[in-house]
Structures are given as structure tokens and as C-alpha cells.
Design a protein around this motif. Structure first.
Motif, short mmCIF file in Angstrom:
data_model
loop_
_atom_site.label_atom_id
_atom_site.label_comp_id
_atom_site.label_asym_id
_atom_site.label_seq_id
_atom_site.Cartn_x
_atom_site.Cartn_y
_atom_site.Cartn_z
N ARG A 1 5.32 8.30 -8.91
CA ARG A 1 5.47 7.15 -8.04
C ARG A 1 5.99 7.54 -6.66
NH1 ARG A 1 9.73 2.76 -9.82
NH2 ARG A 1 8.22 2.62 -11.52
N VAL B 176 2.67 8.76 -4.31
CA VAL B 176 1.51 7.90 -4.08
C VAL B 176 0.97 8.15 -2.67
CG1 VAL B 176 0.74 5.52 -3.85
CG2 VAL B 176 2.31 6.15 -5.69
N VAL C 146 -9.07 3.65 -9.16
CA VAL C 146 -7.91 4.42 -8.70
C VAL C 146 -8.32 5.84 -8.35
CG1 VAL C 146 -5.71 5.41 -9.43
CG2 VAL C 146 -6.22 3.01 -9.91
N HIS D 11 -6.80 5.55 -3.90
CA HIS D 11 -5.54 4.93 -4.29
C HIS D 11 -5.25 3.68 -3.46
CE1 HIS D 11 -3.82 8.98 -5.99
NE2 HIS D 11 -4.87 8.54 -6.65
N GLN D 12 -5.38 3.80 -2.15
CA GLN D 12 -5.02 2.68 -1.26
C GLN D 12 -5.93 1.49 -1.48
OE1 GLN D 12 -5.10 4.73 2.56
NE2 GLN D 12 -2.86 4.71 2.64
N GLN E 236 -4.99 -0.25 -4.70
CA GLN E 236 -3.78 -1.05 -4.55
C GLN E 236 -4.05 -2.33 -3.76
OE1 GLN E 236 -1.16 2.19 -3.03
NE2 GLN E 236 0.28 1.47 -4.59
N SER E 237 -4.92 -2.23 -2.77
CA SER E 237 -5.19 -3.39 -1.90
C SER E 237 -5.86 -4.54 -2.65
CB SER E 237 -6.06 -2.97 -0.71
OG SER E 237 -7.37 -2.62 -1.14
N PRO F 163 -2.34 -2.23 -10.21
CA PRO F 163 -1.00 -1.62 -10.23
C PRO F 163 -1.09 -0.12 -10.52
CG PRO F 163 -1.36 -2.80 -12.27
CD PRO F 163 -2.58 -3.04 -11.41
N LEU F 164 -0.92 0.68 -9.50
CA LEU F 164 -1.11 2.12 -9.64
C LEU F 164 -0.15 2.74 -10.65
CD1 LEU F 164 -2.81 4.43 -8.51
CD2 LEU F 164 -1.06 4.78 -6.76
#
Length: 356
Positions: A94, A97, A186, A190-191, A194-195, A199-200
Motif C-alpha cells: 500500500r 501504489v 488493475v 493502477h490509476q 482506482q479512478s 479498491p486496489l
């Protein structure tokens, strides 16, 4: 041709088990886009946990049923891998990220060293076995077609089928389920994931847990797959020489002594095959099952024996028919010193048995 087919089948079945390790790499890569150097350590950690739990639980809980003990050990090891996955995500991932792939890759190296050290500190570093009750006796196929037949281990065959089923199930999981599609998203970005509300942190915990549980599926008895792995080619050569009527030929074979590894030995082919034949007298579990009910047994288990044999001996002795004259003798000697050190024990036991 028979030797080629036997080697080919053995390689394919072993490859299916390695495919489970590869699945762990794929799962982590799909979730993070990083090659996980910790996967090998996860396999070690999960296997050690399963082996030790299956050994400890019967004593702790008073269980006699091997299937129940192994199921509990599997659940406990799976739960432990979930805790490991949560700690990896909470303490390591975490904080990384949206970092460069090289940063995540180096983090997996650190996780590798931690899991290797922690696993061996908690569970030990000896050779352990996981006996889940699958049949160990080999099959000989096409004996009328090929000289000596083609040897196939039932345990390897079942493990390969389980591995194939897991590969198919995970393929469907990635293609058809909401969580599987989220994992693929994912892995792509990643971004962006998340957008759109993925939930990563939860995805990473899921994928590391699944990779750890998948690692559980692959784990002194000559029928054990360990002997086939290390001595398979030597056993096939000896069997073929015996089948061809050349059992008296002296060849250079190999012996395997667990943590001491392999050693070259010279022996007649028939003598070597008699010792390492998976269906012969040195298949300890099979030999014990064949002991007549009324036959007393002196079971010699030296205190200085190889670690794997020290762990296996009490369980093997417990499978013998219960007889008043049977004895479990533990001379203070090493594996090679046991025959000499146990001589007086053997003599006394024979005298006692004859007197009855």
C-alpha cells in the motif's frame, strides 16, 4: 520407445505441478504488473505450514483420522497465507501504489528473504512430507507392449489432474467473474482502476492470498514421489536390465538419503531394483500392510537416524497389527550404526519370543 513414453509422461505430470507455481507468478503479475520474486518463498512457506500443521494437529487435537487432520491443516495453512497476504499489502504494497515497476520488484525480493527466514524459524528446515492419503503404489502400463512396461505413479497422476483443474478454474475466474476482470484492470493501469472505483488494496490482498493457497497444492519410503524425482532414471535402468535378463550386470547407480543428497553406488541391477522397487519390500507402508496379523515384529528405530525417518517411524509402527510381543526399539545409534548397536536388543527379543 517405452523409456521415452515413461519419461515423457513423468515430465508432463511434473510440469503440471510446476504450472501451479507459474500460476502464482501470473496472479501477482496480473494484479500489479510486476514479476513476483517472492513466489518461490511463498511455495516454501505454504508447504512448510501444511506439512507441520498436519503433523501437529493429530497430537494437539487427539485426531486419528488422517483426512480430517489434513483438511484442518489445509484450512489453517490457507488462513495463515491470508494473514501473510494482508501483512504484505498493509506493510509493503500500500506504500508503493503507483510506483515504478522496479520498485515493486525489489520489494518482492525483500519479501522473499523474510518469508524464507520466517518459515524456517517457525516450522524448521528439515525435509518434511505431506501424506494426504493418495495412493502411492505405481501402475505399470502396456506391459505386453513394452519390455518392463511404463511406470506411472498414481499420486503424480492425481496431482496432475488437480493442477489441471485449478488452471482451468482460474482461467474461468479471470475471464468470467467481476473480481477477475477487476484484477485484469488493475494489471493494465493502477490509476485508471482506482479512478473507476476498484479498491486496489483489497485486490492485492485477494491475489496474494489466492497465490498462497495455490502454492499449497503442489508437497524414507521408496514408493514416495521424492525417490522417483531423484532416482527415477536409475530405477528405470535397473528395471529394464532385470526385464532383459541382465540382472547380474554391475552398474553405477545412485542412492538418495534425504538431506545428505545423492551418492553414487555400484551394484547389481537385480539387487538395486529389489531395494528401490516401488512395489517391493522397501515400500514400507505396503510391506507393513502385508504383515500377518499373528506375526510379532521388532521395529528398530535408532535415535540418531535421518530426521525424515525419525518422524516417519512411529507412524509406520502404529500401523502394525497390535501384538504383545511386538516391540519398538530405539538404540542410541546413527542410521549406519543401528545394526551393530541393536544386535543385543535383537538377541534378547528373539529369546523372549521363542520362550513364549
Amino acid at each position: 520407445m517405452g523409456f521415452f513414453l515413461e519419461t515423457l509422461l513423468g515430465g508432463l505430470m511434473t510440469g503440471m505441478l510446476y504450472a501451479l507455481v507459474a500460476l502464482g507468478f501470473v496472479l501477482i503479475f496480473k494484479a500489479s504488473g510486476v514479476f513476483n520474486f517472492a513466489q518461490g518463498a511463498m511455495v516454501l512457506f505454504a508447504a512448510l505450514a501444511m506439512a507441520r500443521f498436519s503433523e501437529w494437529f493429530p497430537g494437539w487435537l487427539g485426531l486419528d483420522n488422517k483426512i480430517v487432520a489434513n483438511l484442518l491443516a489445509f484450512v489453517a495453512a490457507g488462513a495463515l497465507m491470508f494473514v501473510v497476504a494482508w501483512l504484505v499489502e498493509h506493510l509493503v504494497l500500500r506504500h508503493l501504489v503507483n510506483q515504478e515497476g522496479a520498485t515493486l520488484l525489489m520489494a518482492t525480493l525483500g519479501i522473499t528473504y523474510f518469508l524464507e527466514g520466517m518459515g524456517q524459524s517457525l516450522f524448521g528446515s528439515d525435509i518434511y512430507s505431506i501424506d494426504i492419503g493418495m495412493p502411492k503404489d505405481p501402475m505399470f502400463l502396456f506391459e505386453n507392449t513394452f519390455q518392463g512396461g511404463i511406470l506411472v505413479n498414481k499420486e503424480d497422476l492425481i496431482a496432475a489432474l488437480i493442477a489441471a483443474a485449478l488452471v482451468a478454474a482460474l482461467s474461468v475466474f479471470f475471464q468470467k467473474t467481476k473480481t477477475g476482470r477487476a484484477l485484469r484492470a488493475v494489471a493494465d493501469d493502477h490509476q485508471a482502476a482506482q479512478s473507476i472505483g476498484i479498491p486496489l488494496s483489497r485486490i492485492w490482498v485477494i491475489v496474494w492470498t489466492v497465490a498462497g493457497v495455490v502454492a499449497l497444492a503442489p508437497g524414507g519410503n521408496v514408493a514416495s514421489p521424492v525417490f522417483e524425482t531423484h532416482l527415477g532414471s536409475e530405477r528405470r535402468l535397473a528395471r529394464e536390465l532385470v526385464a532383459a535378463g541382465r540382472g547380474s550386470d554391475v552398474q553405477t547407480f545412485a542412492d538418495f538419503e534425504g538431506s545428505n543428497g545423492k551418492n553414487a553406488v555400484q551394484a547389481r541391477a537385480d539387487v538395486y531394483w529389489a531395494w528401490f522397487d516401488p512395489q517391493g519390500v522397501m515400500n514400507q507402508e505396503r510391506a507393513i500392510r502385508a504383515v500377518p496379523v499373528n506375526l510379532p515384529v521388532l521395529y528398530v528405530a535408532p535415535t540418531g537416524d535421518f530426521p525424515a525417518l525419525r518422524r516417519a517411524n512411529p507412524g509406520l509402527y502404529s500401523q502394525l497389527p497390535s501384538k504383545a510381543l511386538s516391540r519398538y526399539a530405539e538404540p542410541h545409534a546413527s542410521h549406519t550404526e543401528a545394526p551393530t548397536e541393536a544386535a543385543s536388543l535383537v538377541g534378547d527379543w528373539l529369546m523372549e519370543t521363542a520362550a513364549r
